[in-house]
Motif scaffolding. Structure first.
Motif, PDB file in Angstrom:
ATOM      1  N   ALA A  66       0.847  -1.196   0.000  1.00  0.00           N
ATOM      2  CA  ALA A  66       0.000   0.000   0.000  1.00  0.00           C
ATOM      3  C   ALA A  66       0.875   1.235   0.000  1.00  0.00           C
ATOM      4  CB  ALA A  66      -0.923   0.002   1.217  1.00  0.00           C
ATOM      5  N   VAL A  67       0.264   2.348  -0.371  1.00  0.00           N
ATOM      6  CA  VAL A  67       0.917   3.653  -0.293  1.00  0.00           C
ATOM      7  C   VAL A  67       0.227   4.450   0.794  1.00  0.00           C
ATOM      8  CG1 VAL A  67       1.475   5.784  -1.504  1.00  0.00           C
ATOM      9  CG2 VAL A  67       1.464   3.619  -2.751  1.00  0.00           C
ATOM     10  N   ALA A  68       0.981   4.918   1.767  1.00  0.00           N
ATOM     11  CA  ALA A  68       0.453   5.829   2.783  1.00  0.00           C
ATOM     12  C   ALA A  68       0.808   7.240   2.347  1.00  0.00           C
ATOM     13  CB  ALA A  68       1.053   5.513   4.146  1.00  0.00           C
ATOM     14  N   GLY A  69      -0.192   7.969   1.887  1.00  0.00           N
ATOM     15  CA  GLY A  69       0.048   9.319   1.399  1.00  0.00           C
ATOM     16  C   GLY A  69       0.363  10.276   2.527  1.00  0.00           C
ATOM     17  N   PRO A  70       0.779  11.490   2.187  1.00  0.00           N
ATOM     18  CA  PRO A  70       1.086  12.485   3.220  1.00  0.00           C
ATOM     19  C   PRO A  70      -0.177  12.885   3.978  1.00  0.00           C
ATOM     20  CG  PRO A  70       1.080  13.496   1.042  1.00  0.00           C
ATOM     21  CD  PRO A  70       0.937  12.029   0.823  1.00  0.00           C
ATOM     22  N   ASP A  71      -0.027  13.166   5.253  1.00  0.00           N
ATOM     23  CA  ASP A  71      -1.148  13.573   6.104  1.00  0.00           C
ATOM     24  C   ASP A  71      -1.035  15.046   6.454  1.00  0.00           C
ATOM     25  OD1 ASP A  71      -2.608  11.119   6.445  1.00  0.00           O
ATOM     26  OD2 ASP A  71      -0.985  10.416   7.746  1.00  0.00           O
ATOM     27  N   ARG A  72      -2.185  15.693   6.577  1.00  0.00           N
ATOM     28  CA  ARG A  72      -2.240  17.061   7.094  1.00  0.00           C
ATOM     29  C   ARG A  72      -2.383  17.062   8.613  1.00  0.00           C
ATOM     30  NH1 ARG A  72      -3.557  21.338   3.689  1.00  0.00           N
ATOM     31  NH2 ARG A  72      -3.875  20.792   1.499  1.00  0.00           N
ATOM     32  N   THR A  73      -3.093  16.058   9.139  1.00  0.00           N
ATOM     33  CA  THR A  73      -3.318  15.926  10.571  1.00  0.00           C
ATOM     34  C   THR A  73      -3.145  14.458  10.940  1.00  0.00           C
ATOM     35  OG1 THR A  73      -5.704  15.613  10.245  1.00  0.00           O
ATOM     36  CG2 THR A  73      -4.942  17.869  10.641  1.00  0.00           C
ATOM     37  N   ALA A  74      -3.195  14.165  12.226  1.00  0.00           N
ATOM     38  CA  ALA A  74      -2.975  12.801  12.684  1.00  0.00           C
ATOM     39  C   ALA A  74      -4.038  11.849  12.153  1.00  0.00           C
ATOM     40  CB  ALA A  74      -2.965  12.756  14.207  1.00  0.00           C
ATOM     41  N   ALA A  75      -3.612  10.632  11.845  1.00  0.00           N
ATOM     42  CA  ALA A  75      -4.523   9.551  11.468  1.00  0.00           C
ATOM     43  C   ALA A  75      -4.622   8.584  12.639  1.00  0.00           C
ATOM     44  CB  ALA A  75      -3.999   8.830  10.231  1.00  0.00           C
ATOM     45  N   PHE A  76      -5.788   7.956  12.776  1.00  0.00           N
ATOM     46  CA  PHE A  76      -6.035   7.017  13.873  1.00  0.00           C
ATOM     47  C   PHE A  76      -6.531   5.695  13.292  1.00  0.00           C
ATOM     48  CE2 PHE A  76      -6.362  11.257  15.543  1.00  0.00           C
ATOM     49  CZ  PHE A  76      -5.711  11.194  16.765  1.00  0.00           C
ATOM     50  N   PRO A  77      -5.638   4.941  12.632  1.00  0.00           N
ATOM     51  CA  PRO A  77      -6.064   3.709  11.963  1.00  0.00           C
ATOM     52  C   PRO A  77      -6.393   2.610  12.968  1.00  0.00           C
ATOM     53  CG  PRO A  77      -3.694   3.889  11.896  1.00  0.00           C
ATOM     54  CD  PRO A  77      -4.189   5.173  12.494  1.00  0.00           C
ATOM     55  N   ALA A  78      -7.253   1.696  12.542  1.00  0.00           N
ATOM     56  CA  ALA A  78      -7.557   0.514  13.354  1.00  0.00           C
ATOM     57  C   ALA A  78      -6.507  -0.546  13.052  1.00  0.00           C
ATOM     58  CB  ALA A  78      -8.963   0.004  13.017  1.00  0.00           C
ATOM     59  N   LEU A  79      -5.616  -0.791  14.006  1.00  0.00           N
ATOM     60  CA  LEU A  79      -4.524  -1.750  13.824  1.00  0.00           C
ATOM     61  C   LEU A  79      -4.669  -2.882  14.829  1.00  0.00           C
ATOM     62  CD1 LEU A  79      -1.592   0.816  13.490  1.00  0.00           C
ATOM     63  CD2 LEU A  79      -2.663  -0.483  11.641  1.00  0.00           C
ATOM     64  N   ARG A  80      -4.590  -4.107  14.349  1.00  0.00           N
ATOM     65  CA  ARG A  80      -4.718  -5.251  15.242  1.00  0.00           C
ATOM     66  C   ARG A  80      -3.461  -5.419  16.086  1.00  0.00           C
ATOM     67  NH1 ARG A  80      -6.228 -10.418  11.880  1.00  0.00           N
ATOM     68  NH2 ARG A  80      -4.443  -9.643  10.696  1.00  0.00           N
ATOM     69  N   PRO A  81      -3.605  -5.737  17.368  1.00  0.00           N
ATOM     70  CA  PRO A  81      -2.417  -6.015  18.189  1.00  0.00           C
ATOM     71  C   PRO A  81      -1.583  -7.127  17.561  1.00  0.00           C
ATOM     72  CG  PRO A  81      -4.383  -5.838  19.561  1.00  0.00           C
ATOM     73  CD  PRO A  81      -4.856  -5.835  18.132  1.00  0.00           C
ATOM     74  N   GLY A  82      -0.269  -6.989  17.663  1.00  0.00           N
ATOM     75  CA  GLY A  82       0.633  -7.990  17.106  1.00  0.00           C
ATOM     76  C   GLY A  82       0.961  -7.803  15.645  1.00  0.00           C
ATOM     77  N   THR A  83       0.339  -6.829  14.989  1.00  0.00           N
ATOM     78  CA  THR A  83       0.609  -6.572  13.576  1.00  0.00           C
ATOM     79  C   THR A  83       2.039  -6.055  13.388  1.00  0.00           C
ATOM     80  OG1 THR A  83      -1.698  -6.050  13.068  1.00  0.00           O
ATOM     81  CG2 THR A  83      -0.039  -5.144  11.574  1.00  0.00           C
ATOM     82  N   THR A  84       2.699  -6.514  12.329  1.00  0.00           N
ATOM     83  CA  THR A  84       3.998  -5.969  11.943  1.00  0.00           C
ATOM     84  C   THR A  84       3.861  -5.276  10.588  1.00  0.00           C
ATOM     85  OG1 THR A  84       5.294  -7.611  13.167  1.00  0.00           O
ATOM     86  CG2 THR A  84       6.391  -6.502  11.342  1.00  0.00           C
ATOM     87  N   VAL A  85       4.317  -4.044  10.531  1.00  0.00           N
ATOM     88  CA  VAL A  85       4.280  -3.254   9.299  1.00  0.00           C
ATOM     89  C   VAL A  85       5.718  -3.006   8.863  1.00  0.00           C
ATOM     90  CG1 VAL A  85       3.435  -1.158   8.179  1.00  0.00           C
ATOM     91  CG2 VAL A  85       2.216  -2.098  10.172  1.00  0.00           C
TER      92      VAL A  85
END
Length: 263
Positions: A66-85
């Motif tokens: 995926a591409v995470a584009g630039p942010d203007r403000t904070a993002a609050f994504p739903a991330l599962r515990p134990g996930t590795t990015v």
């Protein structure tokens, strides 16, 4: 009320797991500034704040590129515990030529790489999917991007100069003569390469200077932090930090000053 609770309880992404950065291979250093991995802790999910930094990243997450584009403000994504990015942070001026997409189209978005029409996406995902160990996946991720770099367009040099000015606390508008462009051209170039105008980029890089100071400032008072980071005063810092992160400067200072949780 929910917004106020978020200011007190959200956790900066760097505090929500083990985050590590790596220098990119020599063949990729003109295209990427950092490679990184982020292993979230197991346990109850936290409200994680990913704050803006002026960059665009390629991600390997959940079996997809995926591409995470630039942010203007904070993002609050739903991330599962134990996930590795696993991620690769584009160098300033490199993302738009590589992706053949203006970053103004990606602001605040996380987009599957396949949706941008990148021709090698399916092959790269299949190869990464056969590499479950995160360390091995990082090494393979780098090799795949080295393959892709052979056909990638060169980064835009003027964008790197604009970013460096903002990063050093100098107004990008002061570069107009040096860059040989008008204010309209500067605005157009900034939107193409960063997703927003020069003033927004300057605000975000000043915020990042504040974060850097919080990590190493010890017991420095917040009023001194504000001046060192380049804010007019502490009230200005409080407004800007709240707008960009949904957190207060005191909460950020406390989080970044906390001892890191053992791996």
């Amino acid at each position: 009320m929910a917004s106020e609770r978020r200011k007190d309880t959200a956790l900066l992404a760097a505090r929500a797991g083990r985050y590590r950065e790596y220098a990119p291979p020599p063949a990729l250093r003109r295209h990427f500034s950092r490679f990184w991995s982020h292993a979230l802790h197991d346990g109850p999910p936290a409200q994680v704040a990913i704050v803006p930094d002026g960059y665009c990243d390629l991600l390997w997450i959940g079996g997809r590129l995926a591409v995470a584009g630039p942010d203007r403000t904070a993002a609050f994504p739903a991330l599962r515990p134990g996930t590795t990015v696993i991620g690769a942070r584009f160098a300033p001026g490199a993302a738009a030529p590589w992706l053949k997409t203006p970053l103004s189209a990606l602001v605040g978005c996380s987009v599957p790489l396949a949706d941008i029409g990148w021709k090698d996406t399916a092959e790269f995902e299949a190869r990464l999917g056969n590499c479950p160990d995160p360390t091995d996946a990082m090494a393979l991720f780098a090799r795949l991007l080295e393959e892709a770099a052979r056909d990638a367009d060169e980064p835009a040099r003027d964008a790197a100069v604009i970013f460096a000015a903002a990063d050093g606390g100098r107004p990008a508008s002061g570069l107009l003569g040096r860059l040989g462009m008008s204010e309209r051209q500067l605005r157009r170039r900034c939107h193409h390469h960063f997703g927003y105008g020069a003033k927004t980029l300057e605000r975000i890089r000043r915020f990042q200077r504040f974060l850097d100071l919080c990590r190493r400032a010890g017991t420095m008072p917040l009023a001194r932090l504000a001046l060192e980071a380049g804010f007019a005063d502490q009230a200005h810092m409080t407004r800007e930090v709240g707008d960009l992160s949904s957190l207060t400067p005191a909460v950020i200072f406390d989080q970044l000053g906390m001892p890191k949780r053992p791996d």
